[in-house]
Design a protein around this motif. Structure first.
Motif, PDB file in Angstrom:
ATOM      1  N   GLY A  64       0.908  -1.313  -0.041  1.00 30.84           N
ATOM      2  CA  GLY A  64      -0.029   0.104   0.104  1.00 30.84           C
ATOM      3  C   GLY A  64       0.712   1.422  -0.096  1.00 30.84           C
ATOM      4  N   LYS A 157      -7.000   4.670   1.464  1.00 28.58           N
ATOM      5  CA  LYS A 157      -7.447   3.287   1.794  1.00 28.58           C
ATOM      6  C   LYS A 157      -6.614   2.770   2.929  1.00 28.58           C
ATOM      7  CE  LYS A 157      -9.900   2.434  -2.022  1.00 28.58           C
ATOM      8  NZ  LYS A 157     -11.397   1.543  -2.020  1.00 28.58           N
ATOM      9  N   GLN A 159      -4.905  -0.032   3.548  1.00 30.79           N
ATOM     10  CA  GLN A 159      -3.354  -0.525   3.373  1.00 30.79           C
ATOM     11  C   GLN A 159      -2.604   0.886   2.808  1.00 30.79           C
ATOM     12  OE1 GLN A 159      -1.967  -3.389   2.916  1.00 30.79           O
ATOM     13  NE2 GLN A 159      -3.559  -4.908   3.157  1.00 30.79           N
ATOM     14  N   SER A 216     -14.400  -2.649   7.825  1.00 35.02           N
ATOM     15  CA  SER A 216     -14.408  -1.994   6.550  1.00 35.02           C
ATOM     16  C   SER A 216     -13.576  -0.818   6.535  1.00 35.02           C
ATOM     17  CB  SER A 216     -15.910  -1.608   6.292  1.00 35.02           C
ATOM     18  OG  SER A 216     -16.396  -0.824   7.231  1.00 35.02           O
ATOM     19  N   GLU A 217     -13.517  -0.048   5.365  1.00 31.99           N
ATOM     20  CA  GLU A 217     -12.760   1.132   5.360  1.00 31.99           C
ATOM     21  C   GLU A 217     -13.406   2.207   6.140  1.00 31.99           C
ATOM     22  OE1 GLU A 217      -9.930   1.793   3.592  1.00 31.99           O
ATOM     23  OE2 GLU A 217      -9.925  -0.096   2.521  1.00 31.99           O
TER      24      GLU A 217
END
Length: 243
Positions: A64, A157, A159, A216-217
Motif C-alpha cells: 500500500g 485506503k 493499506q 470495512s474502510e
C-alpha cells in the motif's frame, strides 16, 4: 524493571492498537512507558521500539505504499523531527503535551461529527502535516496522532494509510534515534528491552492485521478518529496529574 511482564503486555496492547489505528504504537507506548521509565529514557526506548515496529508494519502492508505522500509528508517530517529532538533538551514537555491533547480532542471530534468532510491530499496539506508530526515527535516522543489525523482527513485506503505512515515513521524514528543517542537519552541499562520489544512488534502487528481484515474502510477511519480522541483525553489527564 520490577514490573517487566506488565510493561510487555501493555507494549503489546500499544502495538495492536497502533496497527489497527494505522499511525504507530508510540502514540500509546509513550504514556505507558512513562509509568516505568524517566522521560528521557522513554524517548530513547520509544524511538528504538518504533524503528522495529515500523519495519514489521512495512513487511506486512508493503503493497500500500504511496510514494508521492512519502516525499511530500515524509521529508518535512524528517527535517523537523531532528529540530524537535534537539530542542527536547530545553523545553518543558508538559505544556506541549497539553497543547497536543487539546488539538487531538478538537480535531478528532470535528471529523467524527462532520463525517463527509475530506481534506484534499495537496502538497501544501501534506507538507504541513509532515512538519507538525515530525516536530512534535521530536519534542515529546510521539507525533503519529498528527500524521494520523492528516492521513485520515485524506480519506486514504486502509493499506495505503498504514504502509505510507509506517515508511514515514521509520524515517522519523531513525533520525530521532540518532539525535536522542547524541543527547544521552539511550541508556545501556535499557537496551535489554529492545529484543523483547522486537518480538512484541511482530506479534502485535500480526494480531492488528488480522483484526483489520475483518473491518470495512469506513469502520477503519472511525476507529482511527476514536483512538486519537481517547489518546487526547488520556494525554490531557496525564498532564493535569503532573501539574
Amino acid at each position: 524493571m520490577d514490573y517487566l511482564i506488565y510493561f510487555i503486555l501493555l507494549a503489546l496492547l500499544a502495538e495492536i492498537l497502533g496497527t489497527v489505528g494505522g499511525f504507530g504504537s508510540s502514540l500509546f507506548f509513550v504514556p505507558i512507558a512513562s509509568y516505568f521509565l524517566d522521560f528521557h529514557s522513554v524517548l530513547g526506548v520509544t524511538a528504538m521500539f518504533h524503528v522495529l515496529s515500523n519495519l514489521t508494519k512495512i513487511g506486512f502492508f508493503r503493497q500500500g505504499v504511496d510514494k508521492k505522500l512519502i516525499v511530500s509528508l515524509g521529508i518535512p517530517a524528517v527535517v523537523f523531527v531532528v529540530l524537535g529532538a534537539y530542542l527536547s533538551r530545553f523545553i518543558d514537555s508538559k505544556w506541549l503535551e497539553m497543547g497536543l491533547a487539546v488539538f487531538l480532542i478538537g480535531l478528532s471530534l470535528f471529523f467524527l461529527i462532520f463525517k463527509t468532510i475530506v481534506i484534499k491530499p495537496t502538497t501544501f496539506n501534506s507538507v504541513s502535516g509532515g512538519i507538525a508530526s515530525g516536530f512534535i515527535a521530536g519534542l515529546i516522543g510521539t507525533g503519529g496522532a498528527i500524521r494520523g489525523m492528516t492521513l485520515a482527513a485524506f480519506n486514504l485506503k486502509m493499506q495505503v494509510f498504514i504502509a505510507t505512515s509506517a515508511v514515514i515513521d521509520l524515517a522519523i524514528d531513525g533520525s530521532r534515534t540518532v539525535v536522542y543517542g547524541l543527547n544521552g537519552f539511550i541508556h545501556k541499562d535499557d537496551l535489554y528491552l529492545i529484543p523483547i520489544l522486537f518480538v512484541v512488534s511482530i506479534i502485535g502487528t500480526y494480531i492488528g492485521k488480522k483484526i483489520l481484515e475483518k473491518i470495512s474502510e469506513a469502520q477503519f477511519k472511525k476507529i482511527v478518529l476514536v483512538l486519537i480522541l481517547i489518546t487526547g483525553l488520556i494525554t490531557a489527564f496525564s498532564v493535569i496529574q503532573k501539574l
